[in-house]
Design a protein around this motif. Structure first.
Motif, PDB file in Angstrom:
ATOM      1  N   VAL A 151       0.843  -1.199   0.000  1.00  0.00           N
ATOM      2  CA  VAL A 151       0.000   0.000   0.000  1.00  0.00           C
ATOM      3  C   VAL A 151       0.874   1.242   0.000  1.00  0.00           C
ATOM      4  N   ARG A 152       1.903   1.229   0.829  1.00  0.00           N
ATOM      5  CA  ARG A 152       2.814   2.379   0.896  1.00  0.00           C
ATOM      6  C   ARG A 152       3.469   2.624  -0.465  1.00  0.00           C
ATOM      7  N   GLY A 153       3.889   1.548  -1.135  1.00  0.00           N
ATOM      8  CA  GLY A 153       4.505   1.688  -2.448  1.00  0.00           C
ATOM      9  C   GLY A 153       3.543   2.255  -3.475  1.00  0.00           C
ATOM     10  N   ALA A 154       2.274   1.802  -3.431  1.00  0.00           N
ATOM     11  CA  ALA A 154       1.279   2.309  -4.370  1.00  0.00           C
ATOM     12  C   ALA A 154       0.987   3.782  -4.112  1.00  0.00           C
ATOM     13  N   ARG A 183      12.411  12.605   3.707  1.00  0.00           N
ATOM     14  CA  ARG A 183      11.323  11.877   3.054  1.00  0.00           C
ATOM     15  C   ARG A 183      10.095  11.911   3.958  1.00  0.00           C
ATOM     16  N   PRO A 184       9.006  12.501   3.464  1.00  0.00           N
ATOM     17  CA  PRO A 184       7.808  12.661   4.299  1.00  0.00           C
ATOM     18  C   PRO A 184       7.141  11.319   4.582  1.00  0.00           C
ATOM     19  N   PRO A 185       6.333  11.236   5.636  1.00  0.00           N
ATOM     20  CA  PRO A 185       5.594   9.999   5.916  1.00  0.00           C
ATOM     21  C   PRO A 185       4.591   9.704   4.811  1.00  0.00           C
ATOM     22  N   VAL A 186       4.425   8.428   4.493  1.00  0.00           N
ATOM     23  CA  VAL A 186       3.477   8.011   3.464  1.00  0.00           C
ATOM     24  C   VAL A 186       2.142   7.638   4.087  1.00  0.00           C
ATOM     25  N   LEU A 187       2.185   6.895   5.180  1.00  0.00           N
ATOM     26  CA  LEU A 187       0.980   6.491   5.892  1.00  0.00           C
ATOM     27  C   LEU A 187       0.917   7.199   7.227  1.00  0.00           C
ATOM     28  N   ALA A 188      -0.299   7.444   7.713  1.00  0.00           N
ATOM     29  CA  ALA A 188      -0.454   7.984   9.049  1.00  0.00           C
ATOM     30  C   ALA A 188       0.185   7.015  10.031  1.00  0.00           C
TER      31      ALA A 188
END
Length: 223
Positions: A151-154, A183-188
């Protein structure tokens, strides 16, 4: 080992970075970092200093708290993301700097279906899933980690937030080059990640460690 003593399942996964406590070391640590080498089928020394190898304890099933929180966030993002990946096969963008009314280019995005298939291969396609039951067994916990990663990659492939950027005027604590990337966070629940772009270094910090090392606080989203 009791259930409460279980460590995060990432420490048993060769395809995942183990969740460890920075600055804390296991009894067998010799001071060097080791990584799994698939070609040798064993862990090999990287030649770099170990910055912490004591595994994080599991807090929910067989996941540590950061992995659990990232899984919850990934599950919340899954529905809208799956709809996006299912709907779009091409991206239409204007050609030229002028935009508006000009000729358009169609850029194939066959990777959308690949990404969706990968996510579904770990999670399945059920509308809801019992996360607690999923991560209570080793196989499920490993699937959950890979699902979160997919999910993070998508989400990285379809960014809706700012892109990673170079950290100006700050040297890497290890190689001392001006090569740090924010690098900002991708998921909460994810933390900001600061890593060194020098391929011979590869030093990694989270924002708390970065602030401690530098003695100043870098605001999230600062250019």
């Amino acid at each position: 080992m009791t259930v409460t003593d279980a460590v995060c399942v990432t420490n048993d996964m060769h395809d995942s970075r183990p969740c460890t406590i920075r600055g804390e070391h296991s009894d067998i640590c010799d001071g060097y970092e080791y990584r799994w080498a698939e070609e040798h089928r064993r862990y090999v020394a990287t030649g770099k200093e170990c910055h912490g190898c004591l595994p994080r304890l599991a807090s929910n099933g067989l996941l540590c708290r950061p992995c659990w929180e990232s899984l919850q966030s990934a599950e919340n993002a899954y529905g809208p993301l799956a709809e996006l990946l299912e709907e779009f096969d091409v991206l239409v963008v204007p050609i030229g700097d002028g935009g508006g009314g000009g000729e358009k280019a169609r850029i194939p995005l066959s990777g959308t279906k690949i990404a969706l298939n990968e996510i579904s291969s770990y999670r399945g396609t059920a509308e809801t899933i019992d996360l607690d039951a999923w991560v209570s067994r080793p196989e499920g916990a490993e699937e959950a980690v890979r699902f979160t990663r997919a999910v993070r990659g998508a989400l990285r492939s379809f960014p809706t937030t700012e892109d990673p950027h170079r950290v100006p005027r700050v040297r890497c604590p290890q190689c001392e080059l001006l090569s740090l990337m924010w690098r900002p966070p991708v998921l909460a629940g994810d933390s900001v990640r600061i890593d060194c772009r020098n391929p011979e270094c590869g030093f990694v910090l989270d924002q708390d460690a970065f602030d401690k090392e530098q003695g100043w606080s870098m605001k999230v989203g600062a250019p």
